[in-house]
Design a protein around this motif. Structure first.
Motif, PDB file in Angstrom:
ATOM      1  N   LEU A   3       0.824  -1.211   0.000  1.00 46.82           N
ATOM      2  CA  LEU A   3       0.000   0.000   0.000  1.00 46.82           C
ATOM      3  C   LEU A   3       0.859   1.263   0.000  1.00 46.82           C
ATOM      4  O   LEU A   3       0.543   2.231  -0.694  1.00 46.82           O
ATOM      5  CB  LEU A   3      -0.943  -0.010   1.206  1.00 46.82           C
ATOM      6  CG  LEU A   3      -2.020  -1.097   1.170  1.00 46.82           C
ATOM      7  CD1 LEU A   3      -2.717  -1.225   2.516  1.00 46.82           C
ATOM      8  CD2 LEU A   3      -3.044  -0.802   0.076  1.00 46.82           C
ATOM      9  N   ASN A   4       1.939   1.258   0.771  1.00 50.41           N
ATOM     10  CA  ASN A   4       2.810   2.437   0.802  1.00 50.41           C
ATOM     11  C   ASN A   4       3.473   2.679  -0.550  1.00 50.41           C
ATOM     12  O   ASN A   4       3.662   3.823  -0.961  1.00 50.41           O
ATOM     13  CB  ASN A   4       3.875   2.286   1.890  1.00 50.41           C
ATOM     14  CG  ASN A   4       3.303   2.358   3.289  1.00 50.41           C
ATOM     15  OD1 ASN A   4       2.199   2.857   3.499  1.00 50.41           O
ATOM     16  ND2 ASN A   4       4.037   1.843   4.264  1.00 50.41           N
ATOM     17  N   HIS A  52       1.456   4.606  -2.644  1.00 50.32           N
ATOM     18  CA  HIS A  52       1.156   5.898  -2.012  1.00 50.32           C
ATOM     19  C   HIS A  52      -0.231   5.912  -1.368  1.00 50.32           C
ATOM     20  O   HIS A  52      -0.913   6.935  -1.332  1.00 50.32           O
ATOM     21  CB  HIS A  52       1.290   7.044  -3.018  1.00 50.32           C
ATOM     22  CG  HIS A  52       2.709   7.275  -3.441  1.00 50.32           C
ATOM     23  ND1 HIS A  52       3.063   8.135  -4.447  1.00 50.32           N
ATOM     24  CD2 HIS A  52       3.879   6.745  -2.993  1.00 50.32           C
ATOM     25  CE1 HIS A  52       4.382   8.123  -4.595  1.00 50.32           C
ATOM     26  NE2 HIS A  52       4.891   7.288  -3.723  1.00 50.32           N
ATOM     27  N   ARG A  53      -0.616   4.761  -0.826  1.00 46.84           N
ATOM     28  CA  ARG A  53      -1.856   4.648  -0.048  1.00 46.84           C
ATOM     29  C   ARG A  53      -1.441   4.373   1.403  1.00 46.84           C
ATOM     30  O   ARG A  53      -1.183   3.241   1.776  1.00 46.84           O
ATOM     31  CB  ARG A  53      -2.732   3.515  -0.593  1.00 46.84           C
ATOM     32  CG  ARG A  53      -3.237   3.769  -2.010  1.00 46.84           C
ATOM     33  CD  ARG A  53      -3.960   2.562  -2.574  1.00 46.84           C
ATOM     34  NE  ARG A  53      -4.517   2.827  -3.878  1.00 46.84           N
ATOM     35  CZ  ARG A  53      -5.765   3.219  -4.123  1.00 46.84           C
ATOM     36  NH1 ARG A  53      -6.584   3.399  -3.093  1.00 46.84           N
ATOM     37  NH2 ARG A  53      -6.186   3.441  -5.341  1.00 46.84           N
ATOM     38  N   THR A  63      -3.033   5.440   4.435  1.00 44.80           N
ATOM     39  CA  THR A  63      -3.972   5.590   5.554  1.00 44.80           C
ATOM     40  C   THR A  63      -4.092   4.340   6.415  1.00 44.80           C
ATOM     41  O   THR A  63      -3.952   4.398   7.642  1.00 44.80           O
ATOM     42  CB  THR A  63      -5.362   5.991   5.028  1.00 44.80           C
ATOM     43  OG1 THR A  63      -5.245   7.220   4.317  1.00 44.80           O
ATOM     44  CG2 THR A  63      -6.342   6.150   6.172  1.00 44.80           C
ATOM     45  N   ALA A 101      -7.752  -1.613  -2.774  1.00 47.76           N
ATOM     46  CA  ALA A 101      -6.789  -1.034  -3.716  1.00 47.76           C
ATOM     47  C   ALA A 101      -6.634  -1.887  -4.975  1.00 47.76           C
ATOM     48  O   ALA A 101      -5.860  -1.538  -5.869  1.00 47.76           O
ATOM     49  CB  ALA A 101      -5.437  -0.867  -3.035  1.00 47.76           C
ATOM     50  N   SER A 123      -4.708  10.745  -1.524  1.00 49.68           N
ATOM     51  CA  SER A 123      -5.214   9.505  -2.088  1.00 49.68           C
ATOM     52  C   SER A 123      -4.555   8.363  -1.354  1.00 49.68           C
ATOM     53  O   SER A 123      -3.512   7.866  -1.723  1.00 49.68           O
ATOM     54  CB  SER A 123      -4.905   9.468  -3.562  1.00 49.68           C
ATOM     55  OG  SER A 123      -4.174   8.432  -3.939  1.00 49.68           O
ATOM     56  N   ALA A 124      -5.149   7.968  -0.224  1.00 50.29           N
ATOM     57  CA  ALA A 124      -4.450   7.066   0.678  1.00 50.29           C
ATOM     58  C   ALA A 124      -5.362   6.105   1.378  1.00 50.29           C
ATOM     59  O   ALA A 124      -5.088   5.652   2.459  1.00 50.29           O
ATOM     60  CB  ALA A 124      -3.685   7.890   1.691  1.00 50.29           C
ATOM     61  N   ASP A 125      -6.482   5.815   0.874  1.00 47.47           N
ATOM     62  CA  ASP A 125      -7.256   4.783   1.522  1.00 47.47           C
ATOM     63  C   ASP A 125      -7.458   3.636   0.576  1.00 47.47           C
ATOM     64  O   ASP A 125      -7.512   2.552   0.954  1.00 47.47           O
ATOM     65  CB  ASP A 125      -8.564   5.320   2.073  1.00 47.47           C
ATOM     66  CG  ASP A 125      -9.458   5.952   1.036  1.00 47.47           C
ATOM     67  OD1 ASP A 125     -10.441   6.538   1.440  1.00 47.47           O
ATOM     68  OD2 ASP A 125      -9.164   5.881  -0.142  1.00 47.47           O
TER      69      ASP A 125
END
Length: 520
Positions: A152-153, A156-157, A159, A212, A518-520
């Motif tokens: 996810l990181n 660039h997500r 949260t 995602a 934009s991180a969930d």
């Protein structure tokens, strides 16, 4: 990448976890105090966390994130990155299961390695073993969380991964709320809360990955070219993390020979020290690694260097005042937050003094988080390993020198000194190789930040001398006293910093904008 916004997201959600962690430790200090049961629990909690950092979180991210990022931003994009993740998971999962089962059988030996000083107190030692058997499965769950966090990181997500630790603190809080008997009974309840927190974190990260569009399937374990590449990067990082964790093990062993409550003192002090470290350091390290990896892969080292300079600027802007505040107002803060119930005035005094010393190394801890991505992005995990071995040698030597003379305060001094050795060495190597050089602009701004922080420290010393007994008074009086310290210190630092040019105004405005990432 909008570094300010990413840090704001990660840092803000980390703040939620830290606040819950404060509430957890405030309740724990009143229920368990600085007792034998508290010491046993903190050993049981440290054991899976030691191994988590050994081959889970730090080492895994160092190897996985750059390789996942290469594939994700490469020709085949998401499909190739997803296949790579499944191949790694196929090997990682059975390794975790086998290791957890072996550890359950060998738990007495593991606890002895971590806290051999407890062996002279059979009741305390056996409680530490029992609690460790309860908490150890947390390692497997949180290591899988590291895999999903890396995915996810890299996208660039941020949260879900940033919020996940809050679930651990929430579970531990619930356990303390319903089991307030104290002693071994409450310690056992909190241990179960640790494992429950690991389960909930894994569920959250799995769900976030599904949202995602990353649905990992279980494959048959195979040593594919991607897995071999992962091992080439992660094995040196694992040894580097292992050296660092060995340093923590050495510290814990020394503490186990000190007076009862020493493990609790260090834990409560570290809780306050970890607040800025987690919010600022972890947020920065997490946010910059994917982007530095991308720019290095694209042959744009100047952009990677620019990101690291911006990260140093933000790190020192927020960390220097935190370090000075914790050092100047340590005893009043600990008294206001933790004193009460089983946690005495003397416990608060010793914990506060320990915190004041540890806080002096806080800027260095955060800088290490900023510097290490410069190595990991280039798939260089051997250099941090060599630096970690050097720091470990310094740690052991200084422990033998200072702990016999100063007890837990000597150990706190060693922690601060070795943090600066670590950060300074990493920067020297990056600069020598031409990978990163602190810009003159940022250097001048950090100097001004030091001036503003020193002025703030003087104001804090004046305020705490005037408020006196309010820090150990009623809940309302404590809130007023702590509020006075925080508000006055923040006002002095940021007002003076703004006037003398210690603050990059553009970065601050980015941090203050509450735009959704934009991180969930």
């Amino acid at each position: 990448m909008k570094l300010g916004k990413a840090i704001g997201t990660i840092g803000g959600l980390t703040m939620v976890s830290r606040v819950l962690g404060f509430a957890r430790d405030m309740m724990m200090s009143r229920i368990l105090g600085a007792s034998a049961a508290a010491d046993a629990f903190f050993v049981a909690f440290r054991l899976p966390n030691t191994f988590r950092r050994f081959f889970g979180e730090g080492a895994f991210s160092a190897g996985f994130v750059p390789l996942f990022s290469q594939r994700y931003h490469g020709e085949n994009g998401e499909a190739e990155a997803k296949r790579f993740s499944e191949e790694v998971l196929a090997v990682f999962l059975p390794t975790l299961v086998i290791f957890t089962l072996v550890a359950q059988v060998a738990m007495p030996a593991l606890v002895w390695l971590l806290a051999s000083g407890y062996a002279v107190e059979p009741e305390k030692f056996h409680l530490a073993v029992d609690l460790s058997r309860i908490t150890f499965p947390y390692l497997a769950f949180i290591s899988l969380v590291s895999l999903y966090s890396g995915i996810l990181n890299s996208m660039h997500r941020f949260t879900a991964a940033a919020f996940a630790p809050a679930l651990l603190n929430l579970c531990m809080l619930i356990a303390l709320f319903f089991v307030r008997d104290g002693g071994a009974i409450s310690a056992t309840a909190v241990a179960w809360g640790v494992t429950a927190g690991g389960v909930l974190q894994l569920i959250l990260l799995w769900w976030a990955a599904q949202r995602a569009g990353v649905s990992l399937k279980l494959r048959r374990p195979r040593i594919t070219p991607g897995v071999r590449q992962f091992f080439r990067v992660v094995i040196p990082a694992t040894f580097a993390a292992g050296v660092y964790q060995l340093s923590i093990l050495v510290d814990t062993t020394f503490i186990s020979y000190l007076s009862e409550g020493s493990m609790a003192y260090l834990n409560y002090a570290d809780r306050l020290n970890q607040l800025p470290l987690g919010i600022i350091g972890t947020a920065l390290g997490t946010a910059i690694l994917p982007s530095i990896s991308k720019f290095v892969d694209q042959g744009q080292p100047e952009e990677a260097e620019k990101i690291q300079n911006q990260a140093v600027d933000l790190a020192m802007l927020l960390t220097l005042p935190a370090a000075v505040a914790l050092a100047a107002a340590a005893v009043p803060l600990v008294t206001a937050l933790f004193q009460g119930g089983e946690f005495s005035v003397e416990d608060a005094r010793i914990t506060g003094q320990t915190l004041a010393i540890i806080a002096l190394g806080l800027p260095a801890y955060v800088l290490v988080k900023v510097f290490t991505p410069g190595f990991f992005a280039r798939e260089d995990t051997k250099t941090p390993l060599k630096v970690a071995m050097f720091v470990l040698a310094a740690n052991i030597g200084l422990n033998f020198l200072l702990i016999p003379m100063f007890g837990i305060h000597g150990l706190a001094t060693v922690l601060a000194i070795t943090a600066w050795i670590n950060g300074g060495t990493l920067y020297y190597i990056l600069r020598k190789r031409g990978h990163f050089r602190l810009s003159r602009e940022v250097g001048f701004r950090v100097g001004r930040q030091l001036i503003a922080a020193a002025a703030m420290g003087a104001v804090l010393l004046l305020i705490q001398s005037r408020l006196g007994g309010l820090y150990s008074g009623s809940v309302g009086q404590r809130l007023v006293a702590v509020g006075a310290l925080v508000s006055a210190g923040g006002a002095v630092y940021f007002a003076l910093g703004w006037l003398i040019g210690a603050i990059n105004k553009d970065d601050v405005m980015v941090l203050l904008r509450r735009k959704k990432v934009s991180a969930d």
